[in-house]
Design an enzyme around this catalytic site. Structure first.
Site, PDB file in Angstrom:
ATOM      1  N   LYS A   1       0.826  -1.361  -0.284  1.00  0.00           N
ATOM      2  CA  LYS A   1      -0.112   0.067   0.451  1.00  0.00           C
ATOM      3  C   LYS A   1       0.491   1.019  -0.068  1.00  0.00           C
ATOM      4  O   LYS A   1       1.813   1.288   0.522  1.00  0.00           O
ATOM      5  CB  LYS A   1      -0.973   0.128   1.033  1.00  0.00           C
ATOM      6  CG  LYS A   1      -0.515  -0.320   2.584  1.00  0.00           C
ATOM      7  CD  LYS A   1       0.219   1.501   2.866  1.00  0.00           C
ATOM      8  CE  LYS A   1      -1.548   2.373   2.806  1.00  0.00           C
ATOM      9  NZ  LYS A   1      -0.709   3.352   3.785  1.00  0.00           N
TER      10      LYS A   1
ATOM     11  N   THR B   1       5.418   6.150   3.786  1.00  0.00           N
ATOM     12  CA  THR B   1       4.331   5.134   4.320  1.00  0.00           C
ATOM     13  C   THR B   1       4.057   4.316   2.562  1.00  0.00           C
ATOM     14  O   THR B   1       2.753   4.903   2.312  1.00  0.00           O
ATOM     15  CB  THR B   1       3.092   5.890   4.569  1.00  0.00           C
ATOM     16  OG1 THR B   1       3.683   7.238   5.807  1.00  0.00           O
ATOM     17  CG2 THR B   1       1.559   4.748   5.297  1.00  0.00           C
TER      18      THR B   1
ATOM     19  N   ASN C   1      -5.787  15.488   0.719  1.00  0.00           N
ATOM     20  CA  ASN C   1      -5.118  15.593   2.303  1.00  0.00           C
ATOM     21  C   ASN C   1      -5.431  16.837   3.176  1.00  0.00           C
ATOM     22  O   ASN C   1      -5.022  17.214   4.093  1.00  0.00           O
ATOM     23  CB  ASN C   1      -3.560  16.063   2.236  1.00  0.00           C
ATOM     24  CG  ASN C   1      -2.876  14.631   1.158  1.00  0.00           C
ATOM     25  OD1 ASN C   1      -2.708  13.420   2.149  1.00  0.00           O
ATOM     26  ND2 ASN C   1      -2.532  14.601   0.682  1.00  0.00           N
TER      27      ASN C   1
END
Lengths: 407, 407
Positions: free
Chosen positions: B179, B190, B402
């Site tokens: 991911k 991430t 975001n």
């Protein structure tokens, strides 16, 4: 003591300015001139980008060699960058036409360009523009303001400021204008800033004062992390205030530096607040870092983080992203000692203590972040060094502007 | 020779997987498990961010000390980062509940979390989830796919791939899921990537193969320049293919590395293409640089530039921004030697030769850029080093995602 005054770059004695439209851009003013009655001591600082536009190379030679200039001629719309030998030749022509029109020495003409990279300047329009400027130069605040408008690209407002200060009993003045907006980042980036002063000061001290002050002002601004090929800060001092010349680092020098800093800081903050698409000025103040360089790196990394900037746009106190940004700095710190507080004209709220959430009220935090000027204070608890950086939020508008800049 | 096969992380013998919804996120699956029938040799590489999430510290200890693991348990929704001692305790609990449920050693359980920073995990839900997983684990491609879906955050699609290869006459398999999406940048960010293989290989070679390969794959991906507190690549090798063990850098090792690279490169590209809000994969291929480190810096700086990314979004061949991005690298080069070519499935067009415009057809360039996979080839004409980086365009959608991530 320094006092704000009117007049922008025309506030100092003996300067005139003007901005006109010559058709490089589609509809907006695109050429500006700043002229002193007499030759000035000139200082400059320039982009650190390896790809330097022709005008940067031209000006660098003048400020580093003779250090004397009398005029700044600037166009917006085309950057004259990546234009090879032809671009250098066009700088020379811009200077020559200015010299001929105003009856000054071509080696005393600084040139500047901002806009699209890679296209050649339309020299017929530029020459015509210089002649128009020759007929319309103005010593009033109006002339300064029109010049400040003519150097804009995606800026939404003209940025100018001026101060009066006293040196050895004489009134002196300093004024500045700048353009910024996109592509602004540490190390002087598509930013043009032109500063005028009538103070009498030695060449060495003028250059040193400028070089030192940009570290705490323009170089602490970040809009999008990119740096430009054209950034320049040009400072002209014509000495017409007729003060006792500043030749050493005494009280008078300190006063001048204070005034210069006031000009640079205000212009830097206005540039950050007017970043492309920005809805708020975002100030990051790092305190109690172990050393100055670390404080600078922490402040600039946080202010430049896309994720942090998008959170500010969303008025979301997403402090985890601030911790993440700090964490990717090369400067070392202990995450478990970090405190973070948000502040604005609506109040302040501590969101992190010792690296963890304070359990603050999210609604209150969002309310505080809903302001056109937001400060994030980060206490590292390591020493006593500090640094402040300025940026803006990342908005849809930024993407729109930059997806379609050339169309 | 390596061949694509079905099955994702379940393609290798002896692995099972599953993804379930336990209510950490609002509606989507939020817990995944990968389990091997037998203990595996385990390798891991982790974020370089100084702020490391609790699961990163937990896994690092296991892969660096015993180097043995049998399961990976992962939740999405909350990152378990900036959570102090409590966060570390929760890792231990996740491992213990997994061990109790599946009858394995708690020291053989790797844990991973992704999501919002600063909140504590809801341990009751996590425990419940692990028990659900215990009842539903599946050895088929379906189980692998459901697990790949459960680790997503802002990803728009599950990312998985698997290959078959032969080592000393035995069929072996390798599969992976990952991911990514926001906050992805060089140095493992991430991004969670879980890789399984049934090959028999020594612990040292497994770790080395992984450590080397991430340099050319995950670390060459940039979505927004931010790095995360949680990034981890975990690789489990259970040896059930029963090949002659790979213990030196021979042909068999090379075949394994080729298969590992194929998994990592595909996952890296899919992550880049699925960057938050992205409409196209943007590949930057730097050739003929003077050395490898320079090539890497050039490629990553261009692929990470907000201005370049916004231009790609606008299908605008604004090569000046690429020159500007190159110019702010610390690696030196001669701007007047740079060639730039854009390519996609619609053809290719050289836009820069020797640092200046080729006078190319803007319409044709826009057409070529209007593709879901765009390559920018930059020839530095300095040597023979090269590097390829992957990113995506910067879109309005990125900002929307975001600005509002936590709401």
């Amino acid at each position: 003591m320094i006092f704000k005054c009117e007049g922008g770059v025309n506030a100092p004695l003996g300067f005139s300015a003007m901005g006109v439209f010559v058709g490089i851009k589609k509809t907006k003013k695109d050429m500006a001139m700043i002229m002193s009655q007499v030759p000035c001591i000139a200082a400059g600082t320039y982009t650190t980008n390896q790809v330097k536009a022709a005008p940067v190379l031209w000006d660098q030679k003048i400020t580093e060699e003779s250090g004397v200039a009398q005029a700044i001629v600037c166009n917006s719309g085309i950057a004259n960058a990546c234009t090879g030998e032809v671009g250098m030749q066009y700088c020379k022509e811009m200077a020559q036409v200015t010299a001929d029109t105003f009856g000054i020495n071509p080696d005393h003409v600084l040139v500047a360009s901002t806009g699209v990279i890679g296209e050649q300047l339309p020299m017929d329009k530029i020459s015509q523009g210089i002649q128009m400027l020759g007929l319309t130069m103005d010593q009033s605040a109006d002339g300064a303001h029109l010049a400040a408008e003519a150097i804009m690209t995606t800026d939404t407002k003209a940025k100018e400021v001026s101060f009066e200060f006293r040196v050895a009993g004489q009134n002196c003045h300093i004024g500045g204008m700048c353009k910024g907006s996109g592509m602004i980042h540490p190390n002087m980036c598509t930013m043009l800033s032109f500063i005028t002063t009538d103070v009498k000061i030695s060449k060495e001290l003028l250059q040193e004062a400028l070089k030192e002050d940009i570290k705490d002002t323009y170089n602490m601004v970040s809009v999008d992390g990119d740096t430009s090929t054209n950034d320049s800060v040009l400072l002209l001092a014509n000495g017409l205030a007729d003060n006792k010349e500043i030749t050493e680092k005494d009280e008078d020098y300190a006063t001048f530096v204070e005034a210069l800093h006031a000009v640079n800081e205000q212009l830097a903050k206005e540039m950050a607040a007017d970043g492309e698409g920005a809805t708020s000025l975002f100030e990051v103040k790092v305190v109690n870092a172990d050393k100055k360089e670390s404080a600078i790196e922490f402040a600039k990394t946080v202010v430049g983080s896309s994720l942090v900037k998008a959170a500010i746009c969303g008025r979301d106190a997403n402090w985890g992203r601030i911790m993440g940004a700090l964490g990717r700095c090369s400067a070392k710190f202990n995450p478990e000692q970090v405190d973070i507080t948000f502040a604005s004209n609506k109040g302040n709220i501590q969101v992190v203590e010792g690296g963890m959430s304070t359990g603050y009220d999210e609604e209150k935090a969002t309310d505080i972040l809903t302001s056109d000027e937001v400060t994030c204070k980060i206490d590292m608890h390591m020493g006593d060094a500090e640094a402040t950086a300025w940026g803006c939020d990342l908005t849809h508008e930024y993407v729109s502007i930059n997806a379609d800049y050339r169309s």
